[in-house]
Design an enzyme around this catalytic site. Structure first.
Site, PDB file in Angstrom:
ATOM      1  CB  SER A  12      -1.156   7.821   6.180  1.00 35.55           C
ATOM      2  OG  SER A  12      -0.285   8.742   5.545  1.00 35.55           O
ATOM      3  NE  ARG A  14       4.332   8.782   5.812  1.00 35.07           N
ATOM      4  CZ  ARG A  14       3.475   9.764   6.110  1.00 35.07           C
ATOM      5  NH1 ARG A  14       3.871  10.760   6.885  1.00 35.07           N
ATOM      6  NH2 ARG A  14       2.248   9.749   5.662  1.00 35.07           N
ATOM      7  CB  ALA A  78      -0.561  22.752  13.974  1.00 36.23           C
ATOM      8  CG  ASP A 234       2.341  18.471   9.772  1.00 32.26           C
ATOM      9  OD1 ASP A 234       2.143  19.695   9.881  1.00 32.26           O
ATOM     10  OD2 ASP A 234       1.428  17.674   9.464  1.00 32.26           O
ATOM     11  CG  ASN A 293      -2.696  27.050   6.704  1.00 32.20           C
ATOM     12  OD1 ASN A 293      -1.693  27.635   7.079  1.00 32.20           O
ATOM     13  ND2 ASN A 293      -3.136  25.949   7.263  1.00 32.20           N
ATOM     14  CD  GLN A 301      -5.962  13.354   0.857  1.00 33.55           C
ATOM     15  OE1 GLN A 301      -6.629  13.714   1.821  1.00 33.55           O
ATOM     16  NE2 GLN A 301      -4.634  13.292   0.882  1.00 33.55           N
TER      17      GLN A 301
END
Length: 489
Positions: A12, A14, A78, A234, A293, A301
């Site tokens: 998503s 925003r 990224a 991000d 990571n 999800q």
């Protein structure tokens, strides 16, 4: 002046408006939209035109709400990139990092340059979808048509302003920047058959990119917009928006991925950090994000997508609390969990291979996932302490995943550290903070983090008893068993 963060994740996006009022940063989401890769002809693509259009819709909404003048910053995930020809048009669709074309590419690249050499040059962890490996799989025909290679947020900024740049926090994750020279590495570019001038000039968070070319978009009623280059990766924005203080805190940026690490003034590049696959991504204002990571909320999800009955994330926590913690442990860092056909079946098969109880119900699956993630967080924090020679006392979990009370509790208990959860919108907040610093409304990053602590509710979790070493030990035993099975295959 009003400031707007464009924060786009894998599922998503925003637009969030921010302003300082009564010595607090107040934020408000004004536009939200769906995102996700599209499967076409056996490959996975992003709909980049959809993302651009939604940014314009959000800016129009800001104008409708009375915003005549604003600044704007864009952050996204990224490693993915856009090939742009000499006319400013895309050469092809934007391929998603979850596409399977790079599954075996690390081996191809390291046949030419050893992993040790690449790591010593870049300081970046080896992930099969890094831009280095994606570009290795590009066709010479596409590259020959390419004037500029841009990361996704840089391309979106280019569409708005007409100005091409390469923002460093996102560029570092390509595994193409030489951490010693501060520019793209000549040997890696030569291996890919790419020239340095195919990447626009490097720029840094807090720099003015240019003004929105409103005439390009006549069907939208847009405010006068100064576009500021923020920490466009991000995670870099999320860490800028984390309220830690001092030198003894670590972060978990929890979203589709979980990024676990610390903020350093210098990169840490050793044989041990390479063997444990830790990265030194460039951060905002001269910092380095020393992190690892771990597959994050993507797991739950995907489980949700394949269950016959729909569960929201709060219901998953409720169901997981009914189960016994520690029935299974899964190393979600294995590539098999990156984009399987069916996440539930992949989890169940892993448990069979490691002789563990096979989870069946939604509660069992959720408990398995949440406990495994918390244990992986704790194990990673141990590694961070060892490799940096520095004790960690506090863990700040930020991002959407910080709303999961069960993972927060388990992380505190298993690690023995105090856990702070929030702010949930850390990425958008970090994006806004860099704009505020650029506009001299906030002095620097330290002052900005003080502002965040003063502005947002942050929940605290303490370990109930002492560190739960038994769960960590069991996880390491299962990981070792899995490695033994790999060696036998």
């Amino acid at each position: 002046m009003i400031h707007i963060a464009v924060d786009i994740g894998a599922s998503s996006g925003r637009l969030v408006v921010g302003d300082i009022k009564n010595e607090k940063l107040e934020i408000k989401e004004i536009h939200r939209f769906a995102n996700g890769f599209i499967k076409k002809d056996g490959m996975c693509f992003w709909d980049i035109e959809h993302l651009l259009n939604e940014i314009l819709k959000g800016l129009e909404q800001a104008k409708n709400l009375g915003c005549e003048v604003c600044t704007l910053g864009i952050d996204t995930w990224a490693t993915d990139y856009v090939l742009v020809d000499e006319n400013g048009n895309r050469v092809q669709e934007v391929i998603s990092y979850r596409d399977k074309r790079t599954e075996k590419t690390i081996e191809k690249v390291t046949a030419h340059l050893p992993q040790k050499t690449i790591y010593e040059k870049t300081g970046i962890q080896f992930l099969s979808f890094n831009t280095l490996y994606q570009l290795y799989e590009e066709t010479p025909e596409n590259l020959s048509k390419t004037k500029f290679i841009m990361t996704v947020p840089d391309y979106l900024g280019f569409c708005l302003t007409g100005i091409p740049v390469t923002e460093i926090t996102n560029a570092s994750a390509t595994q193409l920047l030489n951490i010693h020279t501060g520019d793209f590495d000549e040997d890696l570019l030569a291996l890919l058959g790419i020239s340095r001038n195919q990447f626009p000039s490097l720029t840094y968070p807090g720099r003015n990119l240019g003004h929105l070319l409103r005439g390009r978009f006549p069907s939208f009623d847009l405010p006068i917009t100064k576009v500021i280059t923020v920490a466009s990766h991000d995670t870099a924005s999320a860490i800028a928006g984390s309220p830690g203080q001092g030198n003894n805190w670590a972060y978990v940026s929890s979203g589709t991925w979980s990024l676990i690490g610390i903020e350093n003034e210098h990169p840490v590049i050793t044989d041990l950090t390479r063997e444990n696959n830790y990265t030194n991504e460039w951060g905002a204002f001269g910092t380095y994000r020393f992190l690892k990571n771990i597959m994050g909320m993507w797991i739950i999800q995907e489980v949700r997508r394949h269950l016959p009955k729909d569960f929201n994330f709060e219901q998953f926590v409720i169901e997981a609390r009914k189960e016994k913690n520690g029935e299974q442990f899964i190393d979600f860092n294995e590539d098999r969990f990156l984009n399987p056909e069916n996440m539930i079946e992949e989890i169940q098969q892993y448990c069979r291979e490691t002789n563990q109880k096979v989870p069946q119900t939604a509660g069992e699956l959720a408990s398995c996932i949440f406990t495994s993630l918390a244990v992986m967080y704790a194990a990673s924090i141990e590694q961070v302490e060892e490799m940096n020679g520095r004790a960690i006392e506090e863990i700040y979990i930020v991002g959407g995943g910080a709303q999961n009370d069960l993972i927060n509790e388990l992380t505190a208990q298993i690690s023995g550290k105090t856990v702070y959860a929030g702010p949930f919108e850390a990425t958008a907040i970090g994006n806004l903070l860099i704009q505020l610093i650029a506009e001299k409304e906030v002095k620097d990053l330290q002052a900005g983090r003080q502002l965040i602590r003063h502005s947002f509710n942050i929940k605290k979790y303490r370990p109930v008893n002492q560190k739960d070493a038994a769960l960590l030990k069991k996880f390491k035993e299962i990981a070792s068993r899995k490695e033994t099975l790999k060696g036998m295959s």
